[in-house]
Structures are given as structure tokens and as C-alpha cells.
Design a protein around this motif. Structure first.
Motif, PDB file in Angstrom:
ATOM      1  N   LYS A  75     -15.719 -44.857  34.452  1.00  0.00           N
ATOM      2  CA  LYS A  75     -16.847 -44.520  33.585  1.00  0.00           C
ATOM      3  C   LYS A  75     -16.666 -45.129  32.199  1.00  0.00           C
ATOM      4  CE  LYS A  75     -19.601 -40.561  32.039  1.00  0.00           C
ATOM      5  NZ  LYS A  75     -19.746 -39.077  32.088  1.00  0.00           N
ATOM      6  N   ALA A  76     -15.430 -45.108  31.707  1.00  0.00           N
ATOM      7  CA  ALA A  76     -15.165 -45.688  30.391  1.00  0.00           C
ATOM      8  C   ALA A  76     -15.423 -47.197  30.396  1.00  0.00           C
ATOM      9  CB  ALA A  76     -13.721 -45.392  29.968  1.00  0.00           C
ATOM     10  N   TYR A  77     -15.026 -47.864  31.473  1.00  0.00           N
ATOM     11  CA  TYR A  77     -15.210 -49.316  31.581  1.00  0.00           C
ATOM     12  C   TYR A  77     -16.692 -49.677  31.563  1.00  0.00           C
ATOM     13  CZ  TYR A  77     -14.524 -54.101  33.349  1.00  0.00           C
ATOM     14  OH  TYR A  77     -14.516 -55.468  33.512  1.00  0.00           O
ATOM     15  N   PHE A  78     -17.510 -48.851  32.178  1.00  0.00           N
ATOM     16  CA  PHE A  78     -18.945 -49.107  32.220  1.00  0.00           C
ATOM     17  C   PHE A  78     -19.692 -48.398  31.095  1.00  0.00           C
ATOM     18  CE2 PHE A  78     -18.443 -51.293  36.135  1.00  0.00           C
ATOM     19  CZ  PHE A  78     -19.604 -52.024  36.309  1.00  0.00           C
ATOM     20  N   GLY A  79     -18.972 -47.924  30.092  1.00  0.00           N
ATOM     21  CA  GLY A  79     -19.601 -47.271  28.957  1.00  0.00           C
ATOM     22  C   GLY A  79     -20.255 -48.266  28.009  1.00  0.00           C
ATOM     23  N   GLY A  80     -21.122 -47.761  27.139  1.00  0.00           N
ATOM     24  CA  GLY A  80     -21.852 -48.588  26.187  1.00  0.00           C
ATOM     25  C   GLY A  80     -20.986 -49.458  25.299  1.00  0.00           C
ATOM     26  N   PRO A  81     -19.889 -48.923  24.729  1.00  0.00           N
ATOM     27  CA  PRO A  81     -19.051 -49.746  23.853  1.00  0.00           C
ATOM     28  C   PRO A  81     -18.434 -50.961  24.525  1.00  0.00           C
ATOM     29  CG  PRO A  81     -18.579 -47.405  23.540  1.00  0.00           C
ATOM     30  CD  PRO A  81     -19.470 -47.514  24.739  1.00  0.00           C
ATOM     31  N   MET A  82     -18.370 -50.958  25.844  1.00  0.00           N
ATOM     32  CA  MET A  82     -17.755 -52.061  26.577  1.00  0.00           C
ATOM     33  C   MET A  82     -18.775 -53.090  27.068  1.00  0.00           C
ATOM     34  SD  MET A  82     -14.405 -51.507  26.876  1.00  0.00           S
ATOM     35  CE  MET A  82     -13.899 -52.265  28.417  1.00  0.00           C
ATOM     36  N   GLU A  83     -20.043 -52.887  26.745  1.00  0.00           N
ATOM     37  CA  GLU A  83     -21.098 -53.688  27.368  1.00  0.00           C
ATOM     38  C   GLU A  83     -20.959 -55.183  27.100  1.00  0.00           C
ATOM     39  OE1 GLU A  83     -25.995 -53.978  27.620  1.00  0.00           O
ATOM     40  OE2 GLU A  83     -25.023 -52.446  26.367  1.00  0.00           O
ATOM     41  N   LEU A  84     -20.729 -55.587  25.849  1.00  0.00           N
ATOM     42  CA  LEU A  84     -20.665 -57.005  25.528  1.00  0.00           C
ATOM     43  C   LEU A  84     -19.442 -57.668  26.159  1.00  0.00           C
ATOM     44  CD1 LEU A  84     -21.811 -57.054  21.790  1.00  0.00           C
ATOM     45  CD2 LEU A  84     -23.123 -57.649  23.833  1.00  0.00           C
ATOM     46  N   LEU A  85     -18.310 -56.978  26.144  1.00  0.00           N
ATOM     47  CA  LEU A  85     -17.109 -57.538  26.758  1.00  0.00           C
ATOM     48  C   LEU A  85     -17.271 -57.611  28.275  1.00  0.00           C
ATOM     49  CD1 LEU A  85     -14.328 -55.762  24.670  1.00  0.00           C
ATOM     50  CD2 LEU A  85     -15.260 -58.064  24.391  1.00  0.00           C
ATOM     51  N   ARG A  86     -17.905 -56.600  28.834  1.00  0.00           N
ATOM     52  CA  ARG A  86     -18.161 -56.589  30.280  1.00  0.00           C
ATOM     53  C   ARG A  86     -19.108 -57.731  30.666  1.00  0.00           C
ATOM     54  NH1 ARG A  86     -19.713 -51.688  30.337  1.00  0.00           N
ATOM     55  NH2 ARG A  86     -21.924 -52.062  30.690  1.00  0.00           N
ATOM     56  N   GLN A  87     -20.092 -57.993  29.817  1.00  0.00           N
ATOM     57  CA  GLN A  87     -21.020 -59.091  30.071  1.00  0.00           C
ATOM     58  C   GLN A  87     -20.297 -60.430  30.032  1.00  0.00           C
ATOM     59  OE1 GLN A  87     -24.473 -59.075  27.525  1.00  0.00           O
ATOM     60  NE2 GLN A  87     -25.086 -61.129  28.104  1.00  0.00           N
ATOM     61  N   HIS A  88     -19.370 -60.572  29.094  1.00  0.00           N
ATOM     62  CA  HIS A  88     -18.589 -61.811  29.016  1.00  0.00           C
ATOM     63  C   HIS A  88     -17.777 -62.009  30.294  1.00  0.00           C
ATOM     64  CE1 HIS A  88     -16.155 -65.016  27.290  1.00  0.00           C
ATOM     65  NE2 HIS A  88     -15.071 -64.372  27.699  1.00  0.00           N
ATOM     66  N   VAL A  89     -17.134 -60.963  30.758  1.00  0.00           N
ATOM     67  CA  VAL A  89     -16.347 -61.022  31.991  1.00  0.00           C
ATOM     68  C   VAL A  89     -17.228 -61.442  33.161  1.00  0.00           C
ATOM     69  CG1 VAL A  89     -15.173 -59.558  33.693  1.00  0.00           C
ATOM     70  CG2 VAL A  89     -14.547 -59.419  31.280  1.00  0.00           C
ATOM     71  N   SER A  90     -18.430 -60.916  33.210  1.00  0.00           N
ATOM     72  CA  SER A  90     -19.358 -61.249  34.293  1.00  0.00           C
ATOM     73  C   SER A  90     -19.761 -62.716  34.235  1.00  0.00           C
ATOM     74  CB  SER A  90     -20.601 -60.359  34.205  1.00  0.00           C
ATOM     75  OG  SER A  90     -21.539 -60.675  35.205  1.00  0.00           O
ATOM     76  N   GLU A  91     -19.998 -63.228  33.042  1.00  0.00           N
ATOM     77  CA  GLU A  91     -20.450 -64.610  32.890  1.00  0.00           C
ATOM     78  C   GLU A  91     -19.376 -65.617  33.274  1.00  0.00           C
ATOM     79  OE1 GLU A  91     -21.677 -64.723  28.847  1.00  0.00           O
ATOM     80  OE2 GLU A  91     -23.613 -63.742  29.223  1.00  0.00           O
ATOM     81  N   ILE A  92     -18.116 -65.340  32.934  1.00  0.00           N
ATOM     82  CA  ILE A  92     -17.049 -66.299  33.238  1.00  0.00           C
ATOM     83  C   ILE A  92     -16.375 -65.993  34.573  1.00  0.00           C
ATOM     84  CG2 ILE A  92     -16.608 -66.704  30.791  1.00  0.00           C
ATOM     85  CD1 ILE A  92     -14.097 -64.961  31.097  1.00  0.00           C
ATOM     86  N   PHE A  93     -16.710 -64.877  35.169  1.00  0.00           N
ATOM     87  CA  PHE A  93     -16.157 -64.439  36.450  1.00  0.00           C
ATOM     88  C   PHE A  93     -14.623 -64.446  36.401  1.00  0.00           C
ATOM     89  CE2 PHE A  93     -15.804 -63.809  40.990  1.00  0.00           C
ATOM     90  CZ  PHE A  93     -16.970 -63.122  41.287  1.00  0.00           C
ATOM     91  N   ASN A  94     -14.087 -63.752  35.404  1.00  0.00           N
ATOM     92  CA  ASN A  94     -12.645 -63.704  35.207  1.00  0.00           C
ATOM     93  C   ASN A  94     -12.340 -62.614  34.178  1.00  0.00           C
ATOM     94  OD1 ASN A  94      -9.864 -64.381  35.040  1.00  0.00           O
ATOM     95  ND2 ASN A  94     -10.326 -66.558  35.292  1.00  0.00           N
ATOM     96  N   CYS A  95     -11.075 -62.200  34.117  1.00  0.00           N
ATOM     97  CA  CYS A  95     -10.525 -61.373  33.038  1.00  0.00           C
ATOM     98  C   CYS A  95     -10.868 -59.893  33.121  1.00  0.00           C
ATOM     99  CB  CYS A  95     -10.948 -61.893  31.657  1.00  0.00           C
ATOM    100  SG  CYS A  95     -10.404 -63.583  31.312  1.00  0.00           S
ATOM    101  N   GLU A  96     -11.464 -59.429  34.219  1.00  0.00           N
ATOM    102  CA  GLU A  96     -11.752 -58.002  34.314  1.00  0.00           C
ATOM    103  C   GLU A  96     -10.466 -57.185  34.298  1.00  0.00           C
ATOM    104  OE1 GLU A  96     -10.503 -58.705  38.441  1.00  0.00           O
ATOM    105  OE2 GLU A  96     -11.414 -59.885  36.856  1.00  0.00           O
ATOM    106  N   ASP A  97      -9.369 -57.735  34.814  1.00  0.00           N
ATOM    107  CA  ASP A  97      -8.102 -57.016  34.823  1.00  0.00           C
ATOM    108  C   ASP A  97      -7.519 -56.903  33.423  1.00  0.00           C
ATOM    109  OD1 ASP A  97      -7.739 -59.750  34.687  1.00  0.00           O
ATOM    110  OD2 ASP A  97      -6.426 -59.884  36.431  1.00  0.00           O
TER     111      ASP A  97
END
Length: 278
Positions: free
Chosen positions: A170-192
Motif C-alpha cells: 500500500k505504501a509503494y502505491f501511495g500518492g507520495p510515490m506516484e512520480l517515482l513509480r511512474q518513472h519505474v514504469s517508463e524505464i521498466f526497471n528499478c522497482e526493486d
């Protein structure tokens, strides 16, 4: 467990874990909505597989191939502990049981495994202020004992095999993480790296690394060469992730891991930076 275009590998891995006592449910993130899961996998989900000695339920969730799917909160997760797993990792039941035992004593920490541990160093310059210089390191943990490996500076537990508390989803998908999560999605890397960094930011504690035993002495053979680490500039992409994350999280971005091994009489022994375990 996310999987993409590897139906035989996914089926074999689900079969490997579904009869383990510590496993309550297996959620398969089927990231190729253009294909149908194997019939045998669907039979497990529908409880028609005919193997009544296995208690773990199987849930297949189809969706687009987004690397963040691994951490999406799912209400069907009833346990407090979540094992994040790649579809080609088959560890022994003894390894999983010990990791779970360690997690129960350290519920706020991320528990990783020796085979999937890495080092990531970010150097900060304050005079004059500059972007942090981050360097991601590979080494061969199988050539080292766990204690000296941890002493070398391991601080990232790759989430291809990691145990952690459910509320971190839930914390990972929280609002404060949105921009970093979007970056991870775009480059398809670094989620770990992002998950490790987030947990360190919340707890100020690094991961715990336990020894692992991979069934038949291997991870799935053919699948490894299809992983992200075989893509061009994989290390460079991860170094750039470190720079970005280091500007968004308080320093240090990551904290050194601590090794954990079985102690005498069923106890747990923790290894310090010098490699001494007690």
C-alpha cells in the motif's frame, strides 16, 4: 509472482510452491492479456487440479505488462507477510521457512536472499552541492560465504525473491510515490531499488539477508538470459535510478544489510559488518 510469455516456467514454479506449508496463497500476475494461462494453471485456480494435499490457493490476475504490478495491493492477500517472487526462482522449503522465521522477528524489515543481493553506493557532495553519484555493483554471491559477502557492503535485496510486510504494498502505491513509480514504469526497471529505498526511508533500517538453497542447485535455466540484467545499459539505467531516488529520499538512500544465519538450537544468529555472527 509476475510472469510474461513463460507459461511453462510459471506453471513449474507454482507447482513447486503450492504444497509448502508456509504458503497460504499464490497470486500469479499474468502480464500477457493476449494469451490464456495454461490449462493446468487454470485448474489450480478452479480447484480442479486433483492434488488435494496442497493447501495453497491459486489466483490468476491478468493485466498489462507493468513492472510495478509486482507490488500492487491486492485485497485477496490475507497474510501479513508477502513473498515477492520471480517466475523462475525455486528455493527449498527449508530456505523459505527460515526466511519467514527471520521476518517474524523483524516485521518492519525486508528479508532477502543471498543469491539475489546486490551493492548500491551513492556518494553525496555538499561543497558545492551536486547530484549524488550512484554506482550499482554486481558480484557473484555463490563464490562467497554469506558473512563476508554482507561485509562487502550489500544493501539491496532484489525483489525477485524477497519477504516483507503486506502494508508496504500500500505504501509503494501511495500518492507520495506516484512520480517515482511512474518513472519505474517508463524505464521498466528499478522497482526493486525503489522498494528497498522506500522501506529504508520508513524504518531507517537496511534489509536482512539469509542463506538460500535453490532447488536442484539452480534457478530456471533458460529464463535467466531473458531477464532485465541482460538488456543493454542495464547498469547505467540503474545508476540513473539511484541518482533520482537519492534526490527524493533523505540520505542515506540505502543502509547496509545484515546477514542472518541459523544459530544453535534453532536460534537466529545475526552477522555484523565484520562478518561475525552471534
Amino acid at each position: 509472482m509476475p510472469t510474461y510469455k513463460r507459461p511453462k516456467t510459471a506453471l513449474a514454479t507454482v507447482n513447486h510452491y503450492r504444497c509448502m506449508k508456509a504458503v497460504s496463497a499464490i497470486i500469479v500476475r499474468w502480464n500477457d492479456p493476449t494469451t490464456v494461462p495454461p490449462r493446468d494453471l487454470l485448474a489450480m485456480q478452479n480447484n480442479t487440479a486433483g492434488d488435494y494435499g496442497c493447501a495453497a490457493s491459486v489466483l490468476i490476475m491478468s493485466g498489462l505488462n507493468n513492472i510495478n504490478n509486482r507490488f500492487e495491493p491486492i485485497h485477496q492477500v490475507a497474510t501479513e507477510a508477502v513473498l515477492s517472487l520471480d517466475d523462475d526462482v525455486e528455493m527449498t522449503e527449508r530456505s523459505l521457512d527460515f526466511a519467514y522465521k527471520v521476518w517474524k522477528e523483524n516485521r518492519e524489515r525486508l528479508v532477502g536472499f543471498q543469491l539475489t543481493s546486490r551493492a548500491f553506493l551513492c556518494k553525496y557532495s555538499s561543497n558545492p552541492p551536486e547530484e549524488p553519484n550512484c554506482h550499482y555493483s554486481y558480484f557473484h554471491p555463490r563464490s562467497l560465504e554469506l558473512e563476508p559477502m554482507v561485509a562487502m557492503g550489500v544493501n539491496v535485496a532484489l525483489t525477485g525473491a524477497t519477504l516483507f510486510a503486506k502494508h508496504y504494498l500500500k505504501a509503494y502505491f501511495g500518492g507520495p510515490m506516484e512520480l517515482l513509480r511512474q518513472h519505474v514504469s517508463e524505464i521498466f526497471n528499478c522497482e526493486d531499488i525503489l522498494m528497498n529505498s522506500m522501506i529504508v526511508n520508513l524504518t531507517r533500517k537496511g534489509p536482512l539477508i539469509v542463506p538460500d538453497e535453490i532447488s536442484s542447485g539452480k534457478m530456471a535455466t533458460n529464463a535467466e538470459k531473458e531477464g532485465l540484467n541482460y538488456r543493454d545499459n542495464h547498469i547505467g539505467v540503474r545508476n540513473q535510478c539511484g541518482k533520482l531516488f537519492a534526490t527524493e529520499f533523505p540520505k542515506p538512500l540505502l543502509r547496509q544489510a545484515m546477514g542472518v544465519i541459523p544459530g544453535k538450537g534453532g536460534s537466529i544468529a545475526y552477522c555484523n559488518r565484520t562478518g561475525i555472527c552471534a
